[in-house]
Write an enzyme that holds these catalytic residues in place. Sequence first.
Site, mmCIF file in Angstrom:
data_model
loop_
_atom_site.group_PDB
_atom_site.id
_atom_site.type_symbol
_atom_site.label_atom_id
_atom_site.label_comp_id
_atom_site.label_asym_id
_atom_site.label_seq_id
_atom_site.Cartn_x
_atom_site.Cartn_y
_atom_site.Cartn_z
ATOM 1 C CG HIS A 28 -1.921 -1.102 1.241
ATOM 2 N ND1 HIS A 28 -1.589 -2.396 1.556
ATOM 3 C CD2 HIS A 28 -3.255 -1.107 0.958
ATOM 4 C CE1 HIS A 28 -2.678 -3.156 1.485
ATOM 5 N NE2 HIS A 28 -3.693 -2.397 1.117
ATOM 6 C CD GLU A 355 -19.396 -5.515 26.051
ATOM 7 O OE1 GLU A 355 -20.302 -5.684 26.887
ATOM 8 O OE2 GLU A 355 -19.521 -4.776 25.041
#
Length: 614
Positions: A28, A355
């Site tokens: 990339h 969470e």
Amino acid sequence: MNNDELAELGQQLRVDSVRAADAAASGHPTSSMSAADLMAVLLANHLRYDFERPDHPANDRFILSKGHASPLMYSVFKAAGAIDDAELLTFRKLGSRLEGHPTPRRLPWVETATGSLGQGFPVGVGIALAGKRLDHSDYRVWVVCGDSEMAEGSVWEAAEAAAYDKLDNLTVIVDVNRLGQRGQTRHGHDLDAYARRFQAFGWHTVEIDGHDVAAIDRAYSEAESTKDRPTAIIARTLKGKGVAAVEDKEGKHGKPLPDAAEAIEELGGPRDIRVHVSEPPAATPEKVAHEPLSLPRFDKGEEVATRDAFGKALAALGTARGDVVALDGEVGDSTRTGVFAEEHPERFFESFIAEQQMVASAVGMSARGWLPYASTFAAFFSRAYDFVRMASISDAGINLVGSHAGVAIGQDGPSQMGVEDLAMFRSVYGSTVLYPCDANQTARLVAAMADLDGIRYLRTSRGESPVIYDADEEFPVGGSKVLRSSEEDRLTVVAAGVTVQEALTAADKLAEEGIKVRVIDLYSVKPVDVETLRKAADDTGCLVTVEDHHEEGGIGDAVVEAFTDGRPVPRLVRLAVRMMPGSAAPDEQLHAAGIDAANIAATARLLVGEAVVS
């Protein structure tokens, strides 16, 4: 460095990103090129880091949350002298340390594995929390994010957590290059859209041209001087900056440049600038207490929930070991981490109902050398599973404890029942999965987890169960306990957690009928006790697994895997939760699921071909 030198360093980072991706024929580079100036200024003028001592306690911490831009990170390592040019060009090749997305298992200067977008920032919050509340150090945490990952919910869990805890040691740099994998991002180059969102959470924000090195330098200084809140630097950049063929153009994501030689020439050619990175201040890590461990002890026959034993054991472990920290997802009254919070409030972290951030914070604290125990309902870890998966890639050492497991929780209904968690955690690379059935066993396993590697999961139960083991009994990880055994055993029942008592009750009833069965408490679900299971199969010829969990991926599968070496597989019957439960009392739930003592006994009678005549 002065502005001209910084601009040259930025060009070098672009050139090296192009070269690395071209050598790999993948990668990339355009995503790396947009953030090159941001990284040049950080490396040369603001980062305090000793590359020869990556574990230096005062080092600043850098996280590339947009992990696909790894060519940029590796180019930075080259500029700092940590790797050489030859290694840079091994990018993405077999055996290279320079993977497609960076991981700490390969490189000591990488704090956490990234690549699943939206994770580096939350882990950075965990590291910044450690700096503020545990390390008591003034190191800074710098995180570079891409604008695409700003769509992830975990990013905004992190943003709220950082502002709530006033993490002024945290700076997030958002590389707003406008283009994602398949086109424009949600907000394009609208910097104010990102700023408003950060400001709503209580962040200080700075909007800049991400290619103006003087503006970048000023923004970093402003972040360093901002107190009582974190700073987000929102930088307008161009993907593929500096090369006309790819600059700000769609369809160029995740590909080497079409003509690397021409691009390098357009960028001014290769350079070999070496940066003397500022050294961190002298520091000595604080010593943490290590005292003899005195675990809670429970009397045989006493009725104690394993979650209660967990809470008391964790608090005792925290007294013995000053490196133990506890995190909870706002269910501490239920998971029993509240006991730890009362005894060690300085090492307790309330994550609220977030969470993903809870697990990310645990990973960040682990990276700083702390020993986290993070707890919530077993069912709710599924929301954070990708963070668990990435934690294993990071080689993070974290302990996760899921309470309220199985249908045995009773009336709360299926949304609260963890019946997939064993499968979930067993599938994690290098994980350990433990499921105790009584209080003394729980206490021992809580302590044992502290000395293990990787992801450790402990499953606890809501309801009370009889204590069947002495307080001095040992429970080695990878072991099991044979609770009923004779020479006349006609089958073996393998249980864990709440089904152990059901299996014992069934075995005693069957014994009265003249049917002897062996009972194994398989408290270590991964690794499993292969030797004991194989002996039971040889002795009795038939195994019956009983679990308060779905059939897929749980105890039954763990037992089957003990016989995948080519030897004959014994007759195997699996009792598990195969229906969608509703609300009912715990004993009614176990019976409806077919995993209580009555169902175990009925199954055994069928298998041995005997019926009870009334």
